[in-house]
Design an enzyme around this catalytic site. Structure first.
Site, PDB file in Angstrom:
ATOM      1  N   ARG A   1      -5.838  16.568  19.184  1.00 35.81           N
ATOM      2  CA  ARG A   1      -4.565  15.882  18.979  1.00 35.81           C
ATOM      3  C   ARG A   1      -4.702  14.372  19.125  1.00 35.81           C
ATOM      4  NH1 ARG A   1      -0.160  19.549  19.951  1.00 35.81           N
ATOM      5  NH2 ARG A   1       1.127  17.883  20.777  1.00 35.81           N
TER       6      ARG A   1
ATOM      7  N   LYS B   1     -10.669   7.919   8.025  1.00 28.20           N
ATOM      8  CA  LYS B   1      -9.320   7.765   8.554  1.00 28.20           C
ATOM      9  C   LYS B   1      -8.992   6.314   8.887  1.00 28.20           C
ATOM     10  CE  LYS B   1      -5.317   9.038   9.725  1.00 28.20           C
ATOM     11  NZ  LYS B   1      -4.408   9.392   8.642  1.00 28.20           N
TER      12      LYS B   1
ATOM     13  N   GLU C   1      -6.175  10.752  -4.048  1.00 24.89           N
ATOM     14  CA  GLU C   1      -7.142  10.733  -2.957  1.00 24.89           C
ATOM     15  C   GLU C   1      -7.491  12.129  -2.445  1.00 24.89           C
ATOM     16  OE1 GLU C   1      -5.945   8.445   0.431  1.00 24.89           O
ATOM     17  OE2 GLU C   1      -4.018   9.430   0.634  1.00 24.89           O
TER      18      GLU C   1
ATOM     19  N   HIS D   1       4.567  -1.855 -22.341  1.00 26.26           N
ATOM     20  CA  HIS D   1       3.550  -2.901 -22.442  1.00 26.26           C
ATOM     21  C   HIS D   1       2.145  -2.306 -22.395  1.00 26.26           C
ATOM     22  CE1 HIS D   1       6.563  -6.029 -22.254  1.00 26.26           C
ATOM     23  NE2 HIS D   1       7.098  -5.426 -21.216  1.00 26.26           N
TER      24      HIS D   1
ATOM     25  N   GLU E   1       2.765   5.175  -3.729  1.00 24.98           N
ATOM     26  CA  GLU E   1       2.277   6.040  -2.653  1.00 24.98           C
ATOM     27  C   GLU E   1       2.045   7.466  -3.149  1.00 24.98           C
ATOM     28  OE1 GLU E   1       1.143   7.587   1.086  1.00 24.98           O
ATOM     29  OE2 GLU E   1       1.033   5.609   0.127  1.00 24.98           O
TER      30      GLU E   1
ATOM     31  N   ASN F   1       5.421  14.750  27.959  1.00 29.97           N
ATOM     32  CA  ASN F   1       5.257  14.334  26.568  1.00 29.97           C
ATOM     33  C   ASN F   1       6.602  13.853  26.058  1.00 29.97           C
ATOM     34  OD1 ASN F   1       2.679  15.320  26.731  1.00 29.97           O
ATOM     35  ND2 ASN F   1       3.002  17.064  25.380  1.00 29.97           N
ATOM     36  N   GLY F   2       6.608  12.830  25.208  1.00 32.60           N
ATOM     37  CA  GLY F   2       7.849  12.368  24.618  1.00 32.60           C
ATOM     38  C   GLY F   2       8.199  10.962  25.058  1.00 32.60           C
TER      39      GLY F   2
ATOM     40  N   CYS G   1       1.039  13.941  23.073  1.00 31.69           N
ATOM     41  CA  CYS G   1       0.132  14.114  24.208  1.00 31.69           C
ATOM     42  C   CYS G   1      -0.034  15.605  24.474  1.00 31.69           C
ATOM     43  CB  CYS G   1       0.693  13.413  25.435  1.00 31.69           C
ATOM     44  SG  CYS G   1       1.134  11.692  25.163  1.00 31.69           S
TER      45      CYS G   1
ATOM     46  N   TRP H   1      -1.597  10.001  24.831  1.00 32.90           N
ATOM     47  CA  TRP H   1      -1.647   9.078  23.698  1.00 32.90           C
ATOM     48  C   TRP H   1      -0.656   7.984  24.047  1.00 32.90           C
ATOM     49  CZ3 TRP H   1      -4.073   8.355  18.978  1.00 32.90           C
ATOM     50  CH2 TRP H   1      -3.417   7.577  18.033  1.00 32.90           C
TER      51      TRP H   1
ATOM     52  N   LYS I   1      -1.575   9.438  -3.024  1.00 33.55           N
ATOM     53  CA  LYS I   1      -1.758  10.726  -2.361  1.00 33.55           C
ATOM     54  C   LYS I   1      -2.412  11.735  -3.298  1.00 33.55           C
ATOM     55  CE  LYS I   1      -0.742   9.987   1.642  1.00 33.55           C
ATOM     56  NZ  LYS I   1      -1.395   8.698   1.312  1.00 33.55           N
TER      57      LYS I   1
END
Length: 607
Positions: free
Chosen positions: A27, A602, A487, A503, A480, A100-101, A2, A74, A484
């Site tokens: 943010r 996104k 992309e 194979h 993954e 925040n937190g 936040c 957020w 990355k």
């Protein structure tokens, strides 16, 4: 993640607060608010949605106050709403707080305060701070704040304004950033330098465990015990765009470096010495006894997290697990019924295919648990149970911190299921929890070696094909790593279970095809090395990833990246860090648009 802004000085506060909040919009946020002290009253204005809604609200406020605090939220505890938006007040509106937190022990504190007669207006953990201040105040503003700081557990940056102290702001931080801006007869406090660059470039950067008292006359910094601290003035040389990225060249790099905090936040309040606490999940032993199968359903990076989750749940909770791509799930008549537990994973909580799979599962009678990063998202509202990841907003399209916190969510879920079913002894759960608590610091160790990865990435700049190989959980992470790289750098990359090379894939291995071999699973390490020797026999350049102290791998590869030693089940959270950094630096070396790779978005909200 936040945003906080505070001001005290000789100018009207509201325009400065709103301007600062606008600088923090990048943010991500779902609500916003400001509070000013005007005519001996705290005036609070809050709204849901974008700042334009708050500005409309403030159009009815004609305050000339020169002191105030603001916040963009957020959502974490409590869905996005006007009442859950910050700032928050106590019962008498003597104190107002932005924060925040996460306050880890807020529920027990809230129960204690309610017993004393305090009335809460919101679902948030933050409101506890305001009521604690009211409860603890005995004539000393700073003393009350210090008492609160000693009472709460968790991570926080907070700013407090008291109605009866019209010339003072008090702020503190622990595990969440905060800076104090130094002006000419005016001072600023913010969670991010970006918010105050229009007004000053001279700041104090607060350290963990520091509290600051700000008046028009100056700034006093101390520790939580009241011992004075001397701070050096930091002269900010970034421009506004660089400031949004915290001085990093790209959002992706910033988000990679935010992972220690995101991982720490995601486990806050959820771990005891030998027990997992998931207040959002309410599965009893009787209910679990009726479950005979688990599906994990997700897309892209979240699907890769699900592959790790499969092994953890099967190994720890002794339940059979299938991992399905969400876009395929409902078109193949899945064998889902009331005896099925379906786990849906989505960073945004709005992924169209995942949401459709969730609804299909519910229609068939399944119990649905969501793992998501966004409170109030559609997935979080429609699932029966939710495990929130506290990664904060991701700006870069390529997911990094959302993925590692999803992995952590899978660890928490796997342990929780095992705990309820009794398939792991408490001693073993305690051993895993001890190792899990070390992970954020170990991630930081890897990030401190980013320069070595950057050098290695230069050799990839002209490569057009790459293979990632591994076995067991290493294969899931290889997928993954492959995603990355392709992309954001547009290099063709494929991930293979290392035993499958013979194979057909070996036909594609040449001296111009780098291979990245992951080898952290001890029970199959020797088999992985055998597969590495197969590609080395075809003259491929091989980069190996394994634990520190494992010197045998260096004899079989061209270069080794070492990760801190941990339990094999937790290694994916560490192993992926060098792969994220490698992808990032290769993309930079190739001149690609790191944060916005071509043809990608996104959050995929269409089928």
């Amino acid at each position: 993640m936040c945003g906080i802004v505070g001001y005290i000085g000789n100018q009207v506060a509201i325009p400065i607060l709103v301007d600062g909040l606008k600088k923090l919009e990048y943010r991500g946020y779902d609500s916003a608010g400001v509070a000013v002290l005007d005519c001996d009253k705290i005036v609070v204005s809050k709204s849901v949605g974008k700042l334009v809604a708050l500005e409309e609200e403030l159009g009815q406020v004609y305050s000339q106050s020169c002191i105030g605090i603001g916040h963009t939220r957020w959502a974490t505890h409590g869905r996005p709403s006007q009442v859950n938006a910050h700032p928050h007040c106590d019962c008498n509106k003597d104190f107002v707080v932005v924060h925040n937190g996460i306050i880890e022990n807020y529920l027990e504190l809230k129960d204690m305060l309610i017993e004393k007669g305090h009335i809460f207006a919101s679902e948030t953990d933050t409101e506890v701070l305001a009521h604690l201040l009211e409860d603890y105040y005995e004539g000393d503003f700073e003393g009350a704040v210090r008492k609160v700081l000693k009472t709460i557990r968790g991570s926080y940056a907070m700013v407090v304004l008291r109605r009866q102290d019209p010339d003072k702001l008090v702020a503190a931080r622990k595990d969440s950033p905060m800076v104090v801006g130094l002006g000419d007869g005016e001072f600023f406090v913010a969670s991010d330098i970006t918010a105050i660059l229009n007004y000053t470039r001279k700041v104090y950067i607060l350290d963990d465990g520091e509290m600051v008292v700000i008046t028009e006359d100056g700034v006093t910094v101390s520790d939580f015990e009241g011992n004075s601290r001397t701070k050096e003035v930091y002269d900010v040389k970034w421009d506004a765009v660089a400031a949004e990225k915290g001085g990093y060249e790209h959002f992706m790099l910033k988000e990679i470096h935010e992972q220690p905090k995101a991982l720490k936040d995601t486990m806050l309040g959820r771990l005891e010495e030998d027990k997992v606490i998931l207040q959002e999940v309410d599965l009893t032993l009787e209910e679990l006894a009726q479950i005979n199968k688990v599906y994990i359903v997700a897309c892209g990076t979240a699907w890769h997290a699900g592959l790790v989750g499969k092994t953890l749940i099967e190994r720890w909770a002794h339940l059979p697990v299938e991992v399905d791509i969400a876009s395929e799930f409902r078109y193949r008549s899945p064998l889902v019924d009331k005896h099925t537990l379906v786990v849906v994973v989505s960073q945004s909580g709005e992924t169209a295919d995942t949401l459709a799979a969730l609804r299909e599962a519910k229609n068939r009678g399944a119990r649905v648990v969501a793992v998501t990063n966004v409170v109030g998202s559609t997935v979080s509202r429609e699932a029966h149970d939710v495990i929130f990841t506290w990664a904060g907003p991701e700006i870069a399209v390529a997911s990094t911190k959302a993925y590692t916190t999803q992995l952590e969510g899978m660890v928490l879920l796997g342990l929780y299921l095992a705990q309820v079913k009794g398939t792991l002894p408490s001693e073993k759960i305690g051993e895993i929890i001890t190792a899990l608590k070390k992970i954020p610091a170990q991630v930081q160790e890897l990030l401190n070696q980013a320069g070595l990865i950057e050098e290695l990435a230069k050799s990839f700049a002209k490569v057009e094909n790459t293979f990632f190989i591994g076995r067991s959980l290493d294969w899931a992470v290889a997928m993954e790593g492959s995603l990355k790289l392709k992309e954001i750098s547009y290099i063709h990359a494929e991930a293979y279970a290392a035993g499958e090379l013979k194979h057909g894939t070996l036909a594609l291995i040449t001296e111009n095809t780098p291979v990245i071999a992951l080898a952290t699973q001890r029970d199959v390490f020797e088999k992985t090395i055998s597969n590495v020797k197969e590609v080395k026999a075809r003259d491929a350049k091989v980069i190996g990833l394994t634990y520190e102290g494992n010197t045998s791998m260096a004899k079989s590869v061209d270069h080794v990246i070492y990760i801190p030693e941990t339990m094999d089940e937790l290694s994916p959270i560490l192993t992926v860090i060098p792969l994220q950094l490698l992808s990032y630096y290769v993309s930079v070396a190739r001149g690609c648009d790191v944060d916005k790779p071509r043809n990608l978005a996104k959050s995929v909200t269409v089928e």
